[in-house]
Design an enzyme around this catalytic site. Structure first.
Site, PDB file in Angstrom:
ATOM      1  N   GLY A 166     -82.935 -16.538  41.094  1.00 23.34           N
ATOM      2  CA  GLY A 166     -81.936 -17.385  40.682  1.00 23.34           C
ATOM      3  C   GLY A 166     -81.581 -18.472  41.805  1.00 23.34           C
ATOM      4  CD  GLU A 167     -79.666 -17.955  45.898  1.00 20.07           C
ATOM      5  OE1 GLU A 167     -80.078 -18.800  46.745  1.00 20.07           O
ATOM      6  OE2 GLU A 167     -79.238 -17.032  46.364  1.00 20.07           O
TER       7      GLU A 167
END
EC number: 2.4.2.21
Length: 340
Positions: A306-307
């Site tokens: 993610g991120e």
């Protein structure tokens, strides 16, 4: 645009979806015409050529360029985390937001490597949405206000938006959205997320099943978002929609960010034509979602962080595609013989 929607009902979101600007076909045609004259065999750069055309069509530029890219990371917390659906405690969300702020996360390094801007949007981290297995995530006004907040991600004249997220338990919420949209069993849509063990995976599937069971026969995508979604997903719905209205191309990251695109696609499939999907997540259900969206991701690196990490890498490829198209000489300019 965001301020005008912050207290309005879902009907205004639906109205925006009826007014989506189309791709600039003249700009796309200009890219194809120039590409045919560049010093290379036709089609020899493969997907880089189609990326340049996609970028031109949505920027409305005959010479597409990426000069002000932004990775927007939306961070939220979720009451369903209390069911033990994640390998990490909910406090990690805020700790990671602090890590972003001091430059210590993976996304910080990728943004440096590819010269991308980074902005983190905190979404009431101290007030998680309710446990969606038992209660609705939002009322209609709260959901619409969160969508409107996400619309602010494109402020400042950016020319490429990369979406990312952070939130303990948000793969559970995203799986619930997919289960509600596409049916099947809860087990089809859940994965190990942050690395839960078998018992955690079972708790996760049970939570997803309970959340969707509360919906009964509800199939309205906005109601699905309101009742079992999360703040970061709602905000990314707004970011994607606002980017479309302002002709900003979007790169969608992985499993959770794709949930926002899936909501819009379920409302109107054309709503995500300006989106490029960065990668196929290691979350087992992500490929099935991409198939339903008709999306072919750029990368398959086994990533699941993610991120916005996958989106950042994809942005480097998009930037390269624009640079190659704009900077290469034509046969005439280079004095190179064309095909006979």
């Amino acid at each position: 645009m965001a301020d005008s929607l912050s207290a309005l009902p879902f009907e205004d979101i639906r109205t925006l979806l009826e007014r989506l600007p189309a791709a600039d076909q003249a700009a796309a045609a200009a890219v194809r015409a120039r590409d045919a004259r560049l010093t290379k065999p036709p089609g020899s750069l493969g997907r880089l050529e189609s990326i340049a055309e996609w970028l031109a069509a949505w920027q409305g530029r005959e010479r597409p360029a990426v000069t002000r890219p932004l990775v927007a990371v939306f961070a939220a917390n979720h009451g369903v985390a209390e069911r033990g659906v994640s390998a990490y405690p909910q406090s990690v969300t805020r700790q990671m937001v602090q890590n972003f702020a001091v430059g210590g996360a993976a996304i910080n390094q990728l943004c440096k490597a590819y010269d991308l801007g980074l902005k983190v949007f905190e979404l009431a981290l101290d007030f998680p949405t309710p446990d969606v297995a038992a209660e609705d995530a939002f009322d209609e006004q709260g959901c619409t206000a969160t969508i409107a907040y996400g619309m602010e991600a494109i402020a400042g004249g950016i020319d490429l938006l990369c979406l990312g997220e952070m939130g303990i338990a948000n793969t559970t919420v995203a799986a619930a959205v997919y289960h509600a949209l596409y049916g099947g069993s809860a087990d089809l849509w859940v994965g190990r997320g942050t690395g839960v063990d078998d018992a955690g995976l079972r708790r996760k599937a049970d939570a997803v099943a309970a959340a969707v069971a509360r919906l009964a026969d509800e199939r309205d995508p906005l109601e699905i978002l309101r009742r079992i979604g999360g703040r970061e997903i709602a905000a990314m719905v707004g970011a994607i929609l606002s980017a479309r209205m302002e002709r900003v191309p979007v790169i969608v990251d992985g499993f959770v960010t794709t949930a926002a695109a899936a909501i819009l696609h379920a409302m109107r499939p054309e709503a995500i034509q300006h989106c490029l999907f960065a990668h196929r997540s290691a979350e087992s259900a992500h490929g099935a979602v991409l198939d339903r969206l008709g999306a072919e991701p750029l990368l398959d690196f086994g990533m699941r962080l993610g991120e916005g990490t996958g989106a950042a890498i994809a942005a480097g490829i998009v930037r390269a595609a624009a640079a190659v198209h704009g900077g290469m000489a034509t046969f005439e300019e280079a004095g190179v013989a064309d095909r006979t």
